[in-house]
Motif scaffolding. Sequence first.
Motif, PDB file in Angstrom:
ATOM      1  N   SER A   6      72.337  39.209 152.470  1.00  0.00           N
ATOM      2  CA  SER A   6      72.471  40.018 153.686  1.00  0.00           C
ATOM      3  C   SER A   6      72.497  41.500 153.346  1.00  0.00           C
ATOM      4  O   SER A   6      73.192  41.920 152.416  1.00  0.00           O
ATOM      5  CB  SER A   6      73.772  39.667 154.422  1.00  0.00           C
ATOM      6  N   THR A   8      73.753  45.029 153.769  1.00  0.00           N
ATOM      7  CA  THR A   8      75.013  45.574 154.256  1.00  0.00           C
ATOM      8  C   THR A   8      74.811  46.923 154.915  1.00  0.00           C
ATOM      9  O   THR A   8      75.685  47.405 155.619  1.00  0.00           O
ATOM     10  CB  THR A   8      76.048  45.725 153.112  1.00  0.00           C
ATOM     11  N   SER A  11      77.438  50.368 155.907  1.00  0.00           N
ATOM     12  CA  SER A  11      78.418  49.753 156.788  1.00  0.00           C
ATOM     13  C   SER A  11      79.847  50.148 156.466  1.00  0.00           C
ATOM     14  O   SER A  11      80.269  50.112 155.315  1.00  0.00           O
ATOM     15  CB  SER A  11      78.276  48.230 156.685  1.00  0.00           C
ATOM     16  N   THR A  14      81.800  46.655 155.401  1.00  0.00           N
ATOM     17  CA  THR A  14      81.795  46.172 154.019  1.00  0.00           C
ATOM     18  C   THR A  14      82.197  47.252 153.024  1.00  0.00           C
ATOM     19  O   THR A  14      82.371  46.967 151.852  1.00  0.00           O
ATOM     20  CB  THR A  14      80.394  45.653 153.624  1.00  0.00           C
ATOM     21  N   SER A  16      80.287  49.679 152.159  1.00  0.00           N
ATOM     22  CA  SER A  16      79.089  50.098 151.444  1.00  0.00           C
ATOM     23  C   SER A  16      78.832  51.579 151.688  1.00  0.00           C
ATOM     24  O   SER A  16      78.941  52.071 152.794  1.00  0.00           O
ATOM     25  CB  SER A  16      77.884  49.289 151.924  1.00  0.00           C
TER      26      SER A  16
END
Length: 152
Positions: A6, A8, A11, A14, A16
Amino acid sequence: MECTVSWTGNSTITGSRSNMSFLAETGSGHTLVMDGAPDADKPENGGANLAPRPMETVLAGTGGCTAYDVVLILKRGRQDVRGCSVKLSAERAPVDPKVFTKIHMHFVVTGKGLSSSAVERAVAMSHDKYCSATIMLAKTADITTSFEVLEV
């Protein structure tokens, strides 16, 4: 075997900090983060160098696959193997798809009273018969091997 990968994105969920970060969740319940290389010309299209590149993970998986084989073959041959590492050096095609074109694998196998011929045989058997990753990559890459045996 299954794996879900997936994107990320950038984001806050998460954590990230990269525009090109991906999270892989394997069927065995493990996770692996991958990231793209930074892109100086278009930063929004590049990663932030926070994790291995996807193709680096392919190379790492190949190293894990072949090293696993070598250790198992040596153990089954009653060799007193104590350590095994493999350094992979790869070249890729200059244009898309940038497949691996050359891979060299150098094994360093340590043990007590290891037979050099047994190590050579184990490396060859992995390369020619057992390592799924090596055999797949051999469709596009010239794969060479070398090894050294160290006494402990």
